[in-house]
Each structure stands twice: as C-alpha cells, then as structure tokens.
Design a protein around this motif. Structure first.
Motif, PDB file in Angstrom:
ATOM      1  N   VAL A  64       2.259  13.844 -13.125  1.00 40.13           N
ATOM      2  CA  VAL A  64       1.487  13.570 -11.913  1.00 40.13           C
ATOM      3  C   VAL A  64       0.813  12.216 -12.067  1.00 40.13           C
ATOM      4  O   VAL A  64       0.074  11.992 -13.021  1.00 40.13           O
ATOM      5  N   PRO A  65       1.079  11.281 -11.166  1.00 42.81           N
ATOM      6  CA  PRO A  65       0.431   9.973 -11.300  1.00 42.81           C
ATOM      7  C   PRO A  65      -1.076  10.089 -11.061  1.00 42.81           C
ATOM      8  O   PRO A  65      -1.499  10.885 -10.227  1.00 42.81           O
ATOM      9  N   PRO A  66      -1.880   9.328 -11.803  1.00 43.22           N
ATOM     10  CA  PRO A  66      -3.334   9.385 -11.591  1.00 43.22           C
ATOM     11  C   PRO A  66      -3.743   8.524 -10.403  1.00 43.22           C
ATOM     12  O   PRO A  66      -3.038   7.577 -10.039  1.00 43.22           O
ATOM     13  N   ARG A  68      -2.317   6.377  -5.887  1.00 41.08           N
ATOM     14  CA  ARG A  68      -1.790   7.339  -6.862  1.00 41.08           C
ATOM     15  C   ARG A  68      -0.281   7.146  -6.988  1.00 41.08           C
ATOM     16  O   ARG A  68       0.487   7.824  -6.329  1.00 41.08           O
ATOM     17  N   CYS A  69       0.125   6.151  -7.822  1.00 48.12           N
ATOM     18  CA  CYS A  69       1.559   5.869  -7.910  1.00 48.12           C
ATOM     19  C   CYS A  69       1.878   5.142  -9.207  1.00 48.12           C
ATOM     20  O   CYS A  69       1.119   4.291  -9.659  1.00 48.12           O
ATOM     21  N   PHE A  70       3.003   5.502  -9.808  1.00 43.33           N
ATOM     22  CA  PHE A  70       3.390   4.875 -11.075  1.00 43.33           C
ATOM     23  C   PHE A  70       3.875   3.441 -10.909  1.00 43.33           C
ATOM     24  O   PHE A  70       3.922   2.689 -11.857  1.00 43.33           O
ATOM     25  N   LEU A  71       4.259   3.077  -9.693  1.00 42.22           N
ATOM     26  CA  LEU A  71       4.740   1.712  -9.459  1.00 42.22           C
ATOM     27  C   LEU A  71       3.707   0.670  -9.871  1.00 42.22           C
ATOM     28  O   LEU A  71       4.048  -0.379 -10.406  1.00 42.22           O
ATOM     29  N   HIS A  72       2.433   0.988  -9.620  1.00 38.85           N
ATOM     30  CA  HIS A  72       1.382   0.013  -9.908  1.00 38.85           C
ATOM     31  C   HIS A  72       1.312  -0.279 -11.400  1.00 38.85           C
ATOM     32  O   HIS A  72       1.127  -1.409 -11.820  1.00 38.85           O
ATOM     33  N   VAL A  88       9.968   9.001 -14.350  1.00 36.14           N
ATOM     34  CA  VAL A  88       8.646   9.480 -14.745  1.00 36.14           C
ATOM     35  C   VAL A  88       7.971  10.249 -13.605  1.00 36.14           C
ATOM     36  O   VAL A  88       7.233  11.214 -13.827  1.00 36.14           O
ATOM     37  N   CYS A  89       8.259   9.845 -12.374  1.00 36.32           N
ATOM     38  CA  CYS A  89       7.611  10.463 -11.215  1.00 36.32           C
ATOM     39  C   CYS A  89       7.881  11.955 -11.136  1.00 36.32           C
ATOM     40  O   CYS A  89       7.061  12.723 -10.650  1.00 36.32           O
ATOM     41  N   ARG A  90       9.050  12.374 -11.596  1.00 38.65           N
ATOM     42  CA  ARG A  90       9.416  13.784 -11.453  1.00 38.65           C
ATOM     43  C   ARG A  90       8.785  14.659 -12.524  1.00 38.65           C
ATOM     44  O   ARG A  90       8.783  15.874 -12.415  1.00 38.65           O
ATOM     45  N   GLY A 104       5.845  16.756 -10.720  1.00 41.13           N
ATOM     46  CA  GLY A 104       5.251  15.443 -10.963  1.00 41.13           C
ATOM     47  C   GLY A 104       4.551  14.919  -9.728  1.00 41.13           C
ATOM     48  O   GLY A 104       3.678  15.579  -9.187  1.00 41.13           O
ATOM     49  N   CYS A 105       4.936  13.720  -9.285  1.00 42.54           N
ATOM     50  CA  CYS A 105       4.376  13.165  -8.063  1.00 42.54           C
ATOM     51  C   CYS A 105       4.846  14.017  -6.892  1.00 42.54           C
ATOM     52  O   CYS A 105       6.031  14.310  -6.755  1.00 42.54           O
ATOM     53  N   ARG A 106       3.902  14.419  -6.037  1.00 43.44           N
ATOM     54  CA  ARG A 106       4.274  15.333  -4.956  1.00 43.44           C
ATOM     55  C   ARG A 106       5.107  14.650  -3.882  1.00 43.44           C
ATOM     56  O   ARG A 106       5.740  15.297  -3.061  1.00 43.44           O
ATOM     57  N   PHE A 107       5.099  13.321  -3.911  1.00 44.31           N
ATOM     58  CA  PHE A 107       5.851  12.583  -2.902  1.00 44.31           C
ATOM     59  C   PHE A 107       7.261  12.260  -3.405  1.00 44.31           C
ATOM     60  O   PHE A 107       8.105  11.783  -2.649  1.00 44.31           O
ATOM     61  N   ALA A 108       7.509  12.547  -4.669  1.00 47.11           N
ATOM     62  CA  ALA A 108       8.773  12.133  -5.292  1.00 47.11           C
ATOM     63  C   ALA A 108      10.024  12.524  -4.503  1.00 47.11           C
ATOM     64  O   ALA A 108      10.920  11.693  -4.322  1.00 47.11           O
ATOM     65  N   PRO A 109      10.117  13.776  -3.995  1.00 42.63           N
ATOM     66  CA  PRO A 109      11.351  14.139  -3.284  1.00 42.63           C
ATOM     67  C   PRO A 109      11.621  13.279  -2.054  1.00 42.63           C
ATOM     68  O   PRO A 109      12.751  13.231  -1.571  1.00 42.63           O
ATOM     69  N   ARG A 110      10.608  12.592  -1.517  1.00 47.95           N
ATOM     70  CA  ARG A 110      10.814  11.800  -0.304  1.00 47.95           C
ATOM     71  C   ARG A 110      10.708  10.305  -0.561  1.00 47.95           C
ATOM     72  O   ARG A 110      10.859   9.505   0.359  1.00 47.95           O
ATOM     73  N   CYS A 111      10.373   9.933  -1.807  1.00 46.29           N
ATOM     74  CA  CYS A 111      10.042   8.539  -2.068  1.00 46.29           C
ATOM     75  C   CYS A 111      11.306   7.710  -2.266  1.00 46.29           C
ATOM     76  O   CYS A 111      12.223   8.118  -2.985  1.00 46.29           O
ATOM     77  N   THR A 112      11.350   6.555  -1.619  1.00 51.92           N
ATOM     78  CA  THR A 112      12.526   5.696  -1.741  1.00 51.92           C
ATOM     79  C   THR A 112      12.515   4.925  -3.060  1.00 51.92           C
ATOM     80  O   THR A 112      13.516   4.348  -3.453  1.00 51.92           O
ATOM     81  N   GLN A 113      11.359   4.884  -3.744  1.00 52.80           N
ATOM     82  CA  GLN A 113      11.270   4.094  -4.980  1.00 52.80           C
ATOM     83  C   GLN A 113      11.053   4.978  -6.193  1.00 52.80           C
ATOM     84  O   GLN A 113      10.499   4.552  -7.206  1.00 52.80           O
ATOM     85  N   VAL A 114      11.468   6.241  -6.062  1.00 52.99           N
ATOM     86  CA  VAL A 114      11.190   7.212  -7.115  1.00 52.99           C
ATOM     87  C   VAL A 114      11.826   6.818  -8.448  1.00 52.99           C
ATOM     88  O   VAL A 114      12.905   6.239  -8.491  1.00 52.99           O
ATOM     89  N   MET A 115      11.077   7.089  -9.530  1.00 51.87           N
ATOM     90  CA  MET A 115      11.583   6.794 -10.883  1.00 51.87           C
ATOM     91  C   MET A 115      11.611   8.092 -11.679  1.00 51.87           C
ATOM     92  O   MET A 115      11.104   9.115 -11.224  1.00 51.87           O
ATOM     93  N   ARG A 126      -0.552   0.164  -0.539  1.00 55.38           N
ATOM     94  CA  ARG A 126       0.088   0.111  -1.845  1.00 55.38           C
ATOM     95  C   ARG A 126       0.946   1.335  -2.133  1.00 55.38           C
ATOM     96  O   ARG A 126       1.931   1.252  -2.848  1.00 55.38           O
ATOM     97  N   HIS A 127       0.552   2.479  -1.588  1.00 51.15           N
ATOM     98  CA  HIS A 127       1.303   3.696  -1.901  1.00 51.15           C
ATOM     99  C   HIS A 127       2.526   3.820  -0.983  1.00 51.15           C
ATOM    100  O   HIS A 127       2.408   3.581   0.219  1.00 51.15           O
ATOM    101  N   PRO A 128       3.668   4.171  -1.548  1.00 53.44           N
ATOM    102  CA  PRO A 128       4.874   4.288  -0.719  1.00 53.44           C
ATOM    103  C   PRO A 128       4.685   5.218   0.478  1.00 53.44           C
ATOM    104  O   PRO A 128       5.262   4.988   1.541  1.00 53.44           O
ATOM    105  N   TYR A 129       3.870   6.268   0.325  1.00 50.93           N
ATOM    106  CA  TYR A 129       3.652   7.186   1.447  1.00 50.93           C
ATOM    107  C   TYR A 129       2.898   6.489   2.577  1.00 50.93           C
ATOM    108  O   TYR A 129       3.278   6.575   3.747  1.00 50.93           O
TER     109      TYR A 129
HETATM  110  S1  SF4 Z   1       4.732   7.953  -8.212  1.00 44.23           S
HETATM  111 FE1  SF4 Z   1       6.887   7.623  -8.004  1.00 44.23          FE
HETATM  112  S2  SF4 Z   1       7.549   9.087  -6.514  1.00 44.23           S
HETATM  113 FE2  SF4 Z   1       5.359   9.016  -6.396  1.00 44.23          FE
HETATM  114  S3  SF4 Z   1       4.979   7.563  -4.806  1.00 44.23           S
HETATM  115 FE3  SF4 Z   1       4.950   6.406  -6.683  1.00 44.23          FE
HETATM  116  S4  SF4 Z   1       7.034   5.721  -6.928  1.00 44.23           S
HETATM  117 FE4  SF4 Z   1       7.105   7.274  -5.380  1.00 44.23          FE
END
Ligand code: SF4
Ligand SMILES: Nc1ncnc2c1ncn2[C@@H]1O[C@H](COP(=O)(O)OP(=O)(O)O)[C@@H](O)[C@H]1O
Ligand SMILES: [Mg+2]
Lengths: 330, 336
Positions: free
Chosen positions: A303-305, A316-320, A298-300, A285-296, A248-251
């Motif tokens: 921190v997603p729970p 741990r992602c806001f997409l869900h 809010v992610c920056r 914010g989300c530590r994966f944000a700089p590399r995430c292809t689906q970044v939004m 589920r997580h983009p990473y």
């Molecule tokens: S919270 Fe945002 S940046 Fe982080 S993994 Fe999910 S979509 Fe990507």
C-alpha cells in the motif's frame, strides 16, 4: 495558521455485514481549520458520506463500527463521546445538510415547526423567539416570501427545501457545516445559487464547510483545499490551484480528464477505465492499481503511503518515489 | 380540512345505500318464516297469510326494500316481532354499550400495541424485541372466547378482582344520560361509580382488544423500522434533539399512516369479536341484542341490529380516513 475545528486522524470505520466486512473508511486523515472550505471529492461509493456521518455520530451501529482512529472536534474526541455529548454538539456546533432535499424534511410538520425545533433543542427560549429567529434565518438564505413558516415541505421546490435545510443547519451559527452533495439532486441553475449561498454564509458567519461531492467542477469554484478520496482512503490533498494545475495522483488526473470542458468539442468524454473495487475485496496493494494506467509491480503488493510531494501537497502513489530516485541519480 | 370532511361525508351516501341493500338481502335469505315466529306452530295457513299481509311480506321484494329504506330514512328501524316495541326506541342503550366497549378495547389495543412495537424497534434484535414480538404472536393466536373464559375464571372466579359480567353493580343502577357509563359517571362526578364501571369493562375490553393489539404491535414494528431509515429521521437526529422526540414525534407520526390502515381493517374484526365478547360477559350491547333476536327469530331486530353494526363500522372507517388527513397534510391538498 488558524486552529483546526475538525481533525480526523487515521479513521477506520468498517461495516460488519452478513456478507463480510466493508472497510468503508480505512485510515483517513482530514483537517479542517476555522472558516475554511474544504472539498472532499471522489467517485460514488468511496466513503464520503460514511465519513461525514461518522463525524456527526450518525452511522448506524451496528453494522457500522469505528475500529480505529480519532475525530477531534474543537478538542473533544467524538469517537469517545457519549450519545448525550454528541447530541449537545450536533445541530449546535456542527450541522449537516444532505443530498436529498426532497426527503430530508419531515413531510408531516411545517417548516416553522422543524426550524423552531432545531433552535429549542439547544437554546432555552420561547416559541415566539425561536420563530422570529427562524424567519430571519429564512431571509438570510433567500426565502423572503411570507408564510413559508406555516407551509409543509411538499409545498416547496427542491431548491427551496435545500435552502430550508441550510437555514436549519445554520440557525445556531455552528462552527462546522458538513454539506454532503448538497446540489447533486438539483438542476444546474439552482446548483449555482445554492453554492453561492453557502459561500456567502461562510464569509458572513465564518463557518467552516466540508463540501462533499463527486463533481470536481463544484469544488473548483469555492474550496480552499481539496481532498481526493478513493476506496476509503485519501489519495491526494492540496489547495485548489495546485490540484487543478498539477494533479499528482493518477486517479486525480483521471478525474480531471473526465470533467467536460465547454471549449473542447470532444467526441466522447474521457472516463477512468474499470470500476471501483468491490468493497468486500479490496486490492492488497494500491487500491487504484487495477485501474491505473501507470501501474507497477510494487503497486500490487504494497500500500503506497500518503506522502508529501511538495510543501502543502500530499499524494498516495509510488510514482513519486520513483521520480525522486530518478532525480537522485541524475 | 373542513372541505375534505364534507367531501368524505358526501361519499358516505352510496356506501350506506349499498350497505342497507346487502343487509336487507342477507336477512331475507335466512331460512324461516317470520309469520310463524309471530303466530306459533299451531297457526292455520289463513292466519299466516293474514300476518304476512299485515307485515307487507306478500308484496314483491323490491317494494319491501323501498318501504324499508323509506322507513330507515325517517329513523324508523322497524318493530320487534317478539316484544312489539319500536326498535329505534330500544336500541340506543345497546348501541352505547357496544360503542363504549369497542372504544376502550381499541384504546387498549392502540396504547399497548404501539408501545410494544416501539419497544421492539428501539432495541431491534435484542431480547426486548423478541419478547415483545413473542407476546404479539401469542396475542394474534388466542381465540377471543378462550381468553374471555380464562379471564373470567382467573380474575373473577379465583382471584375475585373483577366482576365477571355486566356493566355496573346492580346496586349502583342509575338514571342514564348518555348510556355511555364512563361518560355518565364523569358527568355525575361519581368516582365510586366510575371505578365500578372501569372494573366491569376491563376484562371484556382486554378480551376484545388483544388480537388488534398484537396486530398493531407487529405493524408498528415494521412500519417504525421502515421510517427509522428515512432521511428526515436522520435530519432530526442531526439537529441533536432527544431520542424521545426522534421516536415519538418524527418516526411515530409517519409510521402511524400504515398503522391506521391496519386499525381500520381490524375494526371489522373487532365488531365481530364484540358479539362474541358480549355473549361471554353478558354485556348488554348490540351483539347480545342480535344474539337474542336470532334465538327468537326476531327478523326485524336481526336486520336492524346488523345494519347498526355495519353503520358503526362505516363511521369508524370515516374517522380513520379523517385521521389520515389530519396526520398527513399531503392528503388534503392532493387528489385522494
Ligand atoms: S501506486 Fe501504482 S497503481 Fe497506485 S496510483 Fe500510483 S502508480 Fe497507480
Ligand atoms: N449501512 C451500511 N451497511 C453496509 N455498508 C454500508 C453502509 N453504508 C455505507 N456502506 C458502504 O460503505 C461504502 C461507502 O459508502 P458511502 O460513504 O455512502 O459512499 P459515497 O462516497 O458515495 O458517499 C460503500 O461501499 C457502501 O456500500
Ligand atoms: Mg454519498
């Protein structure tokens, strides 16, 4: 459900260096139950080794310091235990093997000496008894050759040394074995043998195993549950079927894409774009944000729970949350 | 180990040959005429020529060297110009005295140096660490003669705790067996004598051992810190063994390898220091023997004395090499 052997809650372990603070582990939760094999996966530098050393009480302090959280092992909070208490647990109830079989054994002492020492550190028995136990244990890890007890590490191959390390770790039948990249330094055929050996010991002794690796291929084989770590935090956790079928997580999705597959003749292997964040300057914010292809947006900022996405599956992602609200408006 | 020892012994032959050549050359380069030493200033040129002929000094230098070497191989170190005694017969006790003093000095240096080094690693960057390293810094900076004279002044003269010179109270003189007084005292089972011998050796041994002690302490610290970070020390800790075993078994033994190298290098310095120390404390060793010979221009004695010191140096280095192999099993198996 079986009892947890190890329960890490909200662990924060930071290194206070001259250049700044490295938040190597930053709010990590991890539970391992009796007899379970749990995989801890993530790119190099994400804090896997530090987590395992924290459990063993082997993080160099200073510069390391546990700033928050707890590590409960069979009911005792190791973060509050004294050095003496930790020593009594280490090697007896909880043991560890390391990534570097070539350098993990002391070059100046025989295999026998080092195995016997492991026994006599915790059990009052004669040298002869300990030696006999060592011989039996070597047999169990597949070293039947006579005389190995009197040999020095440099006389053994890497694979053999890792077997010795496993024998040393398992000799007092611990409840938990931590294996930090146990096969990374070995070639592929030996890798498979070592993993198989660990699986067999897990069945035979019922020892729970925390298998740490950066290689998802390794955990696919033998782990009951898989925890994916990124930049000091858990980003996804579920059983291996769901992790491989419905990550589920983009990473995690990126990690899975980058596993080489034999049946596909791709030009180039997929690689997650960008690099792991500078440990001194984690993204806000989300530590994966700089590399995430689906970044939004809010992610920056936030921190997603780490939240459940279904029964027995957290991510741990806001997409869900977005998906959920979509479902709501449908 | 046996094969390794044999190999090392064989390798000594060229070393010893080279050594004898160098010592021979150096002593022959000293200005002055042995014939004058014997005959005195009033001798006629004919008398001097006669003496040179008797000593073989009229022959070409390389013939002299081969004769000297031939005698050496038969254990003949030559004859003193002054006393006319055979050097090989009288040098033994001096040799034993120097060896005993050096052993005690190096034992003190090793014991205190290593433990001081461990103390500072054990509590790195604490006042214990800084304190130990301050002591080491002072230790390397103190000139031997100054330390020796200070010891004599404070502990012998002012406080009267220790005798200021010699190896033994003259009233206790005895018929020596090995000329190592400590061993002799033990052989006799004479505790009073042992006590007196130790009292005599302590001050010169400290004077001689302080610099090596300080250097060993520093080396131990850096070497221990290095080994402390290694994977097998982490493995040892992961077993749950005591911190004492982690440090003195797993770390120290590995750290000893570079420490031994330093000890080997220090020994040359130590022998040089022995000459100085023996002079200050009237210690009847090879250093004093050579010192007296230089004053009386007794060339054969100077030559043999230096040769014997060099020989001790080579032997100690051999022992250090064998210790390496004994500590590190990889040395015996591998190529050197
Ligand atoms: S919270 Fe945002 S940046 Fe982080 S993994 Fe999910 S979509 Fe990507
Ligand atoms: N002794 C230390 N001092 C400072 N930083 C450290 C130390 N040990 C590890 N770190 C940092 O902690 C982070 C996690 O490292 P580690 O747990 O070894 O990663 P991995 O997941 O590859 O095992 C890295 O950024 C590393 O630089
Ligand atoms: Mg690691």
């Amino acid at each position: 459900m079986t009892q947890p052997v190890l329960e890490i809650q909200h662990l924060k372990l930071h290194f206070f260096t001259d250049k700044g603070v490295v938040k190597a582990v930053d709010g990590l939760d991890l539970t391992i139950r009796e007899g379970e094999i749990v995989g801890l996966v993530g790119e190099s530098g994400c804090g896997k080794s530090v987590t395992s050393l924290a459990v063993m009480g082997l993080v160099p302090q200073p510069p390391g310091k546990i700033v928050d959280g707890s590590i409960r092992f069979q009911g005792t909070d190791l973060t509050k235990a004294s050095q003496r208490e930790l020593r009594q647990i280490r090697g007896k109830d909880m043991a560890m093997i390391f990534q570097e079989p070539m350098t993990s054994l002391n070059p100046l002492f025989t295999i026998g000496n080092q195995l016997i020492e492991a026994v006599r550190a915790h059990r009052s028995c004669s040298k002869a008894e300990a030696r006999e136990l060592a011989r039996e244990m070597l047999e169990k890890v597949g070293i039947a050759r006579k005389g190995v007890l009197d040999e020095y590490p440099h006389q053994l191959s890497g694979g053999m040394r890792q077997r010795v390390m496993i024998a040393m770790a398992m000799i007092l039948n611990p409840r938990l074995l931590i294996a930090d990249e146990p096969t990374t330094a070995l070639d592929v055929t030996i890798q498979a043998q070592i993993l198989e050996l660990m699986q067999r010991l897990n069945e035979e002794f019922g020892t729970a195993i925390l298998l740490i690796t950066h290689d998802l291929g390794v955990v696919a084989e033998m782990c009951d549950r898989i925890v994916v770590m990124y930049a000091g935090q858990v980003v996804e956790e579920t059983d291996r079927y769901r992790l491989f079928r419905q990550p589920r997580h983009p990473y995690t999705q990126g990690l899975l894409l980058s596993i080489p597959k034999l049946d596909e003749q791709k030009e180039r292997l997929y690689a997650i774009p960008g690099q792991v964040p500078n440990p001194y300057q984690m993204p806000a914010g989300c530590r994966f944000a700089p590399r995430c292809t689906q970044v939004m947006d809010v992610c920056r900022q936030t921190v997603p729970p780490l939240a459940p996405v279904e029964q027995g599956h957290v991510s741990r992602c806001f997409l869900h949350q977005k998906e959920e609200s979509h479902h709501g408006t449908d | 180990m046996l094969a390794y020892t044999a190999r090392r012994l064989l390798m000594l032959i060229p070393v010893l040959l080279g050594m004898s050549l160098i010592v021979f050359a150096v002593v022959h380069a000293i200005p002055g005429d042995p014939a004058k030493t014997i005959a005195g200033d009033k001798a006629t040129p004919e008398q001097l020529q006669e003496i040179r002929k008797n000593l073989g000094l009229d022959q070409p230098v390389y013939i002299q060297y081969f004769k000297y070497l031939q005698a050496l191989l038969q254990g003949d170190l030559g004859t003193s110009l002054v006393n006319k005694t055979k050097i090989s017969e009288e040098i033994g006790p001096f040799l034993a005295a120097t060896a005993e003093l050096s052993f005690v000095a190096i034992a003190i240096a090793l014991f205190f140096g290593i433990n001081l080094g461990i103390l500072s690693t054990w509590r790195q960057n604490s006042w214990l660490d800084y304190g130990s390293m301050f002591i080491a810094l002072i230790g390397v900076s103190i000139p031997i003669f100054w330390l020796g004279l200070m010891e004599q002044w404070l502990f012998a003269q002012e406080l009267g705790w220790f005798p200021s010179n010699g190896r033994l109270d003259p009233r206790m003189e005895y018929e020596p067996i090995t000329y190592f007084y400590i061993i002799d005292a033990l052989l006799f089972g004479d505790m009073a004598m042992l006590g007196d011998v130790l009292k005599h050796i302590l001050l010169p041994a400290i004077a001689l051992g302080t610099i090596p002690m300080a250097i060993i302490a520093r080396m131990t610290r850096s070497s221990m810190l290095e080994v402390m970070r290694s994977d097998y020390v982490r493995t040892a800790r992961a077993k749950g063994i005591s911190e004492f075993l982690v440090i003195y078994k797993h770390t120290l033994k590995n750290a000893m390898i570079p420490i031994l190298t330093v000890v080997g290098l220090q020994l040359g310095l130590l022998l040089g220091g022995a000459v100085l120390t023996e002079t200050i404390f009237s210690w009847p060793g090879v250093g004093r023997y050579i010192y007296d010979a230089i004053n009386s221009r007794d060339y054969p004695v100077i030559q043999s004395g230096i040769l014997v010191l060099a020989f001790i140096f080579v032997m100690i280095n051999l022992i250090v090499d064998l210790l390496y192999a004994w500590i590190d099993p990889r040395i015996q198996y591998g190529k050197e």
